[in-house]
Design an enzyme around this catalytic site. Sequence first.
Site, PDB file in Angstrom:
ATOM      1  N   SER A  20     -45.726  75.769  28.150  1.00 47.27           N
ATOM      2  CA  SER A  20     -46.411  76.855  29.315  1.00 47.27           C
ATOM      3  C   SER A  20     -46.286  78.183  29.288  1.00 47.27           C
ATOM      4  CB  SER A  20     -46.163  76.176  30.950  1.00 47.27           C
ATOM      5  OG  SER A  20     -46.607  77.569  31.721  1.00 47.27           O
ATOM      6  N   HIS A  45     -50.666  75.676  26.850  1.00 50.14           N
ATOM      7  CA  HIS A  45     -50.906  76.222  27.837  1.00 50.14           C
ATOM      8  C   HIS A  45     -50.981  77.249  28.932  1.00 50.14           C
ATOM      9  CE1 HIS A  45     -51.425  74.078  31.784  1.00 50.14           C
ATOM     10  NE2 HIS A  45     -50.879  74.694  32.534  1.00 50.14           N
ATOM     11  N   ASP A  47     -51.057  79.602  32.428  1.00 53.64           N
ATOM     12  CA  ASP A  47     -51.427  79.594  33.502  1.00 53.64           C
ATOM     13  C   ASP A  47     -51.794  80.458  34.467  1.00 53.64           C
ATOM     14  OD1 ASP A  47     -50.055  77.108  34.778  1.00 53.64           O
ATOM     15  OD2 ASP A  47     -48.356  77.499  33.357  1.00 53.64           O
ATOM     16  N   MET A  49     -52.873  82.472  37.785  1.00 54.66           N
ATOM     17  CA  MET A  49     -53.021  82.520  39.209  1.00 54.66           C
ATOM     18  C   MET A  49     -53.241  83.444  39.757  1.00 54.66           C
ATOM     19  SD  MET A  49     -49.421  81.746  38.758  1.00 54.66           S
ATOM     20  CE  MET A  49     -48.445  79.996  38.487  1.00 54.66           C
ATOM     21  N   HIS A  78     -55.645  76.499  32.817  1.00 51.58           N
ATOM     22  CA  HIS A  78     -55.054  76.093  34.423  1.00 51.58           C
ATOM     23  C   HIS A  78     -55.700  77.216  35.215  1.00 51.58           C
ATOM     24  CE1 HIS A  78     -52.093  73.709  36.816  1.00 51.58           C
ATOM     25  NE2 HIS A  78     -52.918  73.823  37.407  1.00 51.58           N
ATOM     26  N   MET A 149     -50.113  67.480  38.601  1.00 52.36           N
ATOM     27  CA  MET A 149     -49.463  68.285  38.937  1.00 52.36           C
ATOM     28  C   MET A 149     -48.241  67.957  39.902  1.00 52.36           C
ATOM     29  SD  MET A 149     -50.222  70.692  38.238  1.00 52.36           S
ATOM     30  CE  MET A 149     -48.867  71.799  38.521  1.00 52.36           C
ATOM     31  N   ASP A 183     -47.747  68.176  35.393  1.00 52.84           N
ATOM     32  CA  ASP A 183     -47.555  70.089  35.115  1.00 52.84           C
ATOM     33  C   ASP A 183     -46.261  69.821  36.194  1.00 52.84           C
ATOM     34  OD1 ASP A 183     -46.892  72.048  34.816  1.00 52.84           O
ATOM     35  OD2 ASP A 183     -49.480  73.104  34.690  1.00 52.84           O
TER      36      ASP A 183
END
Length: 233
Positions: A20, A45, A47, A49, A78, A149, A183
């Site tokens: 990640s 990966h 992320d 947000m 993600h 998660m 994750d």
Amino acid sequence: MSASRILQNLRSAAPLVAPSLLSCDFAELREEIRRVERAGARLLHLDIMDGHFVPNLSFGIPVVEAIRRSTELPLDVHLMISEPARYVRRFREAGADLLTVHIETLPDPRPVLEEIRSLGAAAGISLNPPTPVERLDGCLDLCDLVLVMSVMPGFGGQKFEPVALDKLRHLKAAAPGVLLSIDGGVNVETVDGCAAAGADLLVAGSALFSQKDYGRFLREMTGRAKDAKEVRV
Ligand code: DX5
Ligand code: ZN
């Protein structure tokens, strides 16, 4: 590469660590990607947000495009964002190969999962620690991946919540064809339990990027995960 080919490759190489990038040194993004490639990573990966679905902001579409230009590795994106259906096309165009949305953001997850597949990406659904796994019952047939998660999303470096392991075991039995990912708080102490419970992909952020030698860490994690998986089989 097509989504089905990518999924096939990941499935046959599992268990795999998915770095990640949230915890990498963004001042050296391209170099960090080179380092994890040289260390043997088979996917990245990413992320995303939005400061709304989760109480933090990370990076968005231009950065995914920049990462796409820097690597051939599959990008596992993600989306920790509200109203993900508004953005999946643009993330796909930016280079996402796997696109994961959160069940908590979706009254009906089916249309967006169908859209992700129709865009040629693999479709993933994720669920937070308090969300019961049964919430996924009506959409597993449209999922290529479930991202369980093991922390509340929003930040790297949190403590692993074991409730995720029960969900992995349930999903392994309920949806044997679906790739299972975990994750949050995945490290050398927690990886065995994750693999034994059925995780194919082990997302690791802070545990990886705090290391000096990424290759050694990936080898250790993968070795432990393989051993734990064999015990389960
Ligand atoms: C958390 C993100 C994770 C995060 C994991 O909201 O979805 O992917 O980077 O970080 P670690 O591995 O540090 O728990
Ligand atoms: Zn993530």
